[in-house]
Every structure is written in structure tokens, then in C-alpha cells.
Design a protein around this motif. Structure first.
Motif, PDB file in Angstrom:
ATOM      1  N   PHE A  92       0.848  -1.189   0.000  1.00 29.43           N
ATOM      2  CA  PHE A  92       0.000   0.000   0.000  1.00 29.43           C
ATOM      3  C   PHE A  92       0.885   1.241   0.000  1.00 29.43           C
ATOM      4  CE2 PHE A  92      -2.643  -3.192   2.284  1.00 29.43           C
ATOM      5  CZ  PHE A  92      -3.686  -3.256   1.370  1.00 29.43           C
ATOM      6  N   TYR A  93       0.216   2.406  -0.050  1.00 32.55           N
ATOM      7  CA  TYR A  93       0.947   3.675   0.012  1.00 32.55           C
ATOM      8  C   TYR A  93       1.433   3.902   1.431  1.00 32.55           C
ATOM      9  CZ  TYR A  93      -1.555   4.174  -4.389  1.00 32.55           C
ATOM     10  OH  TYR A  93      -2.067   3.960  -5.634  1.00 32.55           O
ATOM     11  N   ASP A  94       2.743   3.898   1.606  1.00 29.88           N
ATOM     12  CA  ASP A  94       3.322   3.936   2.948  1.00 29.88           C
ATOM     13  C   ASP A  94       3.015   5.216   3.721  1.00 29.88           C
ATOM     14  OD1 ASP A  94       4.328   1.435   2.820  1.00 29.88           O
ATOM     15  OD2 ASP A  94       6.436   2.002   2.601  1.00 29.88           O
ATOM     16  N   GLN A  95       2.810   6.317   2.991  1.00 26.74           N
ATOM     17  CA  GLN A  95       2.620   7.597   3.681  1.00 26.74           C
ATOM     18  C   GLN A  95       1.186   7.807   4.160  1.00 26.74           C
ATOM     19  OE1 GLN A  95       5.208   9.427   4.540  1.00 26.74           O
ATOM     20  NE2 GLN A  95       6.497   7.922   3.468  1.00 26.74           N
ATOM     21  N   LEU A  96       0.265   6.972   3.711  1.00 24.77           N
ATOM     22  CA  LEU A  96      -1.124   7.071   4.163  1.00 24.77           C
ATOM     23  C   LEU A  96      -1.320   6.270   5.441  1.00 24.77           C
ATOM     24  CD1 LEU A  96      -3.160   6.637   0.838  1.00 24.77           C
ATOM     25  CD2 LEU A  96      -2.476   8.766   1.956  1.00 24.77           C
ATOM     26  N   THR A  97      -2.317   6.659   6.216  1.00 24.49           N
ATOM     27  CA  THR A  97      -2.678   5.854   7.381  1.00 24.49           C
ATOM     28  C   THR A  97      -3.501   4.646   6.920  1.00 24.49           C
ATOM     29  OG1 THR A  97      -4.779   6.969   7.802  1.00 24.49           O
ATOM     30  CG2 THR A  97      -2.793   7.946   8.785  1.00 24.49           C
ATOM     31  N   GLY A  98      -3.648   3.667   7.796  1.00 22.13           N
ATOM     32  CA  GLY A  98      -4.452   2.500   7.450  1.00 22.13           C
ATOM     33  C   GLY A  98      -5.877   2.880   7.091  1.00 22.13           C
ATOM     34  N   LEU A  99      -6.459   3.814   7.851  1.00 25.23           N
ATOM     35  CA  LEU A  99      -7.820   4.261   7.579  1.00 25.23           C
ATOM     36  C   LEU A  99      -7.901   4.971   6.227  1.00 25.23           C
ATOM     37  CD1 LEU A  99     -10.747   4.637   8.460  1.00 25.23           C
ATOM     38  CD2 LEU A  99     -10.037   6.706   9.701  1.00 25.23           C
ATOM     39  N   GLU A 100      -6.913   5.808   5.913  1.00 20.46           N
ATOM     40  CA  GLU A 100      -6.912   6.515   4.625  1.00 20.46           C
ATOM     41  C   GLU A 100      -6.797   5.541   3.451  1.00 20.46           C
ATOM     42  OE1 GLU A 100      -4.889  10.782   5.999  1.00 20.46           O
ATOM     43  OE2 GLU A 100      -3.612   9.117   5.355  1.00 20.46           O
ATOM     44  N   VAL A 101      -5.992   4.485   3.627  1.00 15.37           N
ATOM     45  CA  VAL A 101      -5.870   3.464   2.584  1.00 15.37           C
ATOM     46  C   VAL A 101      -7.226   2.816   2.330  1.00 15.37           C
ATOM     47  CG1 VAL A 101      -4.958   1.146   2.094  1.00 15.37           C
ATOM     48  CG2 VAL A 101      -3.421   2.946   2.879  1.00 15.37           C
ATOM     49  N   LEU A 102      -7.901   2.463   3.408  1.00 21.28           N
ATOM     50  CA  LEU A 102      -9.188   1.782   3.285  1.00 21.28           C
ATOM     51  C   LEU A 102     -10.229   2.718   2.654  1.00 21.28           C
ATOM     52  CD1 LEU A 102      -9.690  -1.120   3.962  1.00 21.28           C
ATOM     53  CD2 LEU A 102     -10.634  -0.433   6.168  1.00 21.28           C
ATOM     54  N   GLN A 103     -10.218   3.975   3.050  1.00 23.93           N
ATOM     55  CA  GLN A 103     -11.164   4.942   2.481  1.00 23.93           C
ATOM     56  C   GLN A 103     -10.889   5.160   0.998  1.00 23.93           C
ATOM     57  OE1 GLN A 103     -10.469   8.203   5.192  1.00 23.93           O
ATOM     58  NE2 GLN A 103     -12.209   7.644   6.505  1.00 23.93           N
ATOM     59  N   TYR A 104      -9.633   5.147   0.612  1.00 19.62           N
ATOM     60  CA  TYR A 104      -9.248   5.307  -0.796  1.00 19.62           C
ATOM     61  C   TYR A 104      -9.819   4.155  -1.628  1.00 19.62           C
ATOM     62  CZ  TYR A 104      -6.208   5.072  -4.919  1.00 19.62           C
ATOM     63  OH  TYR A 104      -5.727   4.980  -6.206  1.00 19.62           O
ATOM     64  N   PHE A 105      -9.641   2.909  -1.134  1.00 23.47           N
ATOM     65  CA  PHE A 105     -10.152   1.756  -1.872  1.00 23.47           C
ATOM     66  C   PHE A 105     -11.683   1.729  -1.867  1.00 23.47           C
ATOM     67  CE2 PHE A 105      -5.808   0.151  -1.449  1.00 23.47           C
ATOM     68  CZ  PHE A 105      -5.615  -0.385  -2.719  1.00 23.47           C
ATOM     69  N   ALA A 106     -12.296   2.249  -0.798  1.00 26.14           N
ATOM     70  CA  ALA A 106     -13.760   2.336  -0.767  1.00 26.14           C
ATOM     71  C   ALA A 106     -14.259   3.254  -1.879  1.00 26.14           C
ATOM     72  CB  ALA A 106     -14.227   2.843   0.603  1.00 26.14           C
ATOM     73  N   ARG A 107     -13.570   4.374  -2.093  1.00 21.89           N
ATOM     74  CA  ARG A 107     -13.950   5.282  -3.182  1.00 21.89           C
ATOM     75  C   ARG A 107     -13.771   4.603  -4.533  1.00 21.89           C
ATOM     76  NH1 ARG A 107     -11.402   9.251   0.050  1.00 21.89           N
ATOM     77  NH2 ARG A 107      -9.477   9.140  -1.186  1.00 21.89           N
TER      78      ARG A 107
END
Length: 314
Positions: A92-107
Motif C-alpha cells: 500500500f501507500y506507505d505515507q497514508l494511514t491504514g484508515l486513509e488506505v481503506l477509504q481510498y479503496f472504498a472510493r
């Protein structure tokens, strides 16, 4: 009467790359709510099968249907929302938080972001959701990958080496989650090299070798196909076996060993349990790892047995 539908259907499917056959005339039906274990060494055709089901590649010949549609067609775009996929060695994108990664994939998937926090909790990452992914261990990244795969409550979940990097407790938690999804009607395809412990969670196993289907069925089906024996180990002082069992006996580091045909195991138990001097009796039925090794060896020849065992253990 069983009225569950087939979620995945492969009919005489072949996939060739530059003259090399990666998959050879594979027939496969997977029913709704079924957990299928897909096993084979590297190059066996597991990843090719997953890519065909996902619609990432098309078959060279034969027919692939997922939810009754060809997954490579543009009209099947809506299928993607029903699918969840966890690839091996997820990143995943290392600079994002776990929540931000999940929200990105949700979009990306077009599903509500409201479920992201509860998914993080389900995979044991609620405390780490606001930390950057670069601080995550391999096991934490794998759990984040599983949360990503579960976005949108998929009806078909494809998992490639899902327990890589997970400790034994996290692995048990993962399989408990799969059991809940199965009860909710989700269909699961599970690829794994880690065979010990998998068999009690799958309904059927499919073993591939060099693009060919080597064996398919429940663990009991495979045991009967392989005709492997049940192994009894007896410990005790001055054991005297009846003649018809003594002929089959040998000695190893665990005591007296008897290899008994599966159909005779109950008779053997009844006769052996009353032996004078018997202190302990262990019974080993052919495991998924035993069956895997048997079918791969039978296909490739005994010379590859050592490589097969090493790969299965990786």
C-alpha cells in the motif's frame, strides 16, 4: 433439494502464453457459500485461474462465467463490486494511514466509507488505523489487505496466500472470519502453500500441477482417490499383535507402526484398543499435505518428491 447457484463456472478453459500452456482444459464449478482450496506449486496455474475469474485476462479457449457473466466483458463491470481480492505480498501507500488506505479503496470500489472503521476493528487494526502504513509490520499489512478485500461485503472472495505474515492466533481469527462470511452466503477461493491447518476450513480442494487438474473433491473424496492408508502408532510394553496385524507391523521412533487401509480402520481400532500392554494409540489419517504430495508425485514422478514437500511447507 440443494438450490444454491454456481457462482463460478469454468468449462474446458485453456490459457496459453507464447506457446506455453498455463492452464489445460480446466473444468470447475463453485457453488454459492462454498470455500474452495486451490493448491499447487509455483507455476501450477493457481494465479492464472484467479486472474481469469477476476476478468484480468481472457481464456485462450473455453468459457469462464462469474455470476453467470463473462468477467472480461465491459458489461460485467458491475461484477467487480461483488468481488473481493487479496493478493500475495500486498503493498500500500506507505505515507497514508491504514484508515486513509481503506477509504481510498472504498472510493475506488464505489462503496460507502462508513464501514472502514468497523472493518479495521474486525481485522484487529482499530488502534493502528491512524498510523502510517510504513510503521506496519508484515502481518498488519496483511490484515489491512484483508479489510480491503472485505469492502462492500463481497459475494465472491479470492484470497492468495492470505495468512502470510500472520501469527497463529491471527491466522485462527482470519479463518473464523472466513467461516462467518461463508455462513452469510459468501463464496471463497483460497490459495495457500501453508497446508497444515487449512483442511478443516475448506469444503473442497482442487490440486493443480503444471496447468493440469490433478485431483478435486472433499478431503474424504481425496483420501479415497489416493488410497493412502491410516497410520496407527502403538506404544506399550510387551505388545503382542494378532497375526493378521503383525504381518503389517514395523518399528519406528514412535513405537509399533501399522498402515491400515481406510476401509479397515474401525475394525482395526476395535481389535487393537483391547491389546494387553497397550498404553497409547495414535491414529493419523492422510492429511491435506499428505494428499497434496501424493498427487503431485504421481503426476511428476517420485524424483520431485523432495521439492514438492519443501514447497508445500513454504
Amino acid at each position: 433439494m440443494n438450490d444454491t447457484m454456481n457462482i463460478v463456472e469454468l468449462e474446458q478453459v485453456e490459457k496459453r502464453y507464447q506457446g506455453v500452456t498455463a492452464l489445460n482444459k480446466l473444468n470447475l464449478e463453485i457453488r454459492q457459500g462454498e470455500v474452495l482450496g486451490l493448491f499447487g506449486h509455483n507455476g501450477a496455474g493457481k494465479t492464472t485461474t484467479i486472474k481469469l475469474i477476476l476478468g484480468l485476462i481472457g481464456a485462450s479457449s473455453g468459457q469462464v462465467k462469474v455470476f453467470g457473466e463473462d468477467p472480461t466483458q465491459s458489461e460485467a463491470r458491475n461484477l467487480r463490486r461483488k468481488l473481493g481480492f487479496l493478493q500475495e505480498n500486498v503493498s500500500f501507500y506507505d505515507q497514508l494511514t491504514g484508515l486513509e488506505v481503506l477509504q481510498y479503496f472504498a472510493r475506488l470500489k464505489g462503496v460507502s466509507k462508513k464501514s472502514c472503521l468497523s472493518l479495521l476493528e474486525q481485522v484487529g487494526l482499530s488502534q493502528a488505523g491512524k498510523r502510517r502504513v510504513k510503521t506496519y509490520s508484515k502481518g498488519m499489512r496483511q490484515r489491512l489487505g484483508l479489510a480491503q478485500a472485505l469492502l462492500g461485503e463481497p459475494k465472491l472472495l479470492l484470497l492468495d496466500e492470505p495468512t502470510v505474515g500472520l501469527d497463529p492466533i491471527a491466522t485462527q481469527d482470519f479463518y473464523r472470519r472466513i467461516e462467518i462470511l461463508k455462513q452469510q452466503g459468501c463464496t471463497v477461493i483460497l490459495c495457500s502453500h501453508v497446508l497444515p491447518g487449512v483442511e478443516k476450513y475448506i469444503d473442497r480442494a482442487l490440486i493443480l500441477g503444471q496447468g493440469n487438474l490433478l485431483a478435486e473433491g472433499s478431503i474424504n473424496d481425496l483420501r479415497h482417490q489416493a488410497s493412502l492408508p491410516a497410520t496407527f502408532h502403538l506404544q506399550g510394553r510387551d505388545l503382542t499383535l494378532p497375526d493378521h496385524w503383525a504381518d503389517k507391523a514395523s518399528q519406528d521412533e514412535r513405537g509399533v507402526r501399522l498402515d491400515i487401509e481406510l476401509k479397515d480402520k474401525m475394525l482395526a481400532m476395535q481389535q487393537l484398543v483391547g491389546l494387553q500392554g497397550l498404553e497409547n494409540m495414535d491414529i493419523h489419517l492422510p492429511s491435506l499435505e499428505d494428499l497434496y504430495t501424493h498427487f503431485i508425485e504421481s503426476h511428476n514422478g517420485a524424483g520431485s518428491a523432495m521439492n514438492v514437500t519443501q514447497e508445500a511447507a513454504q
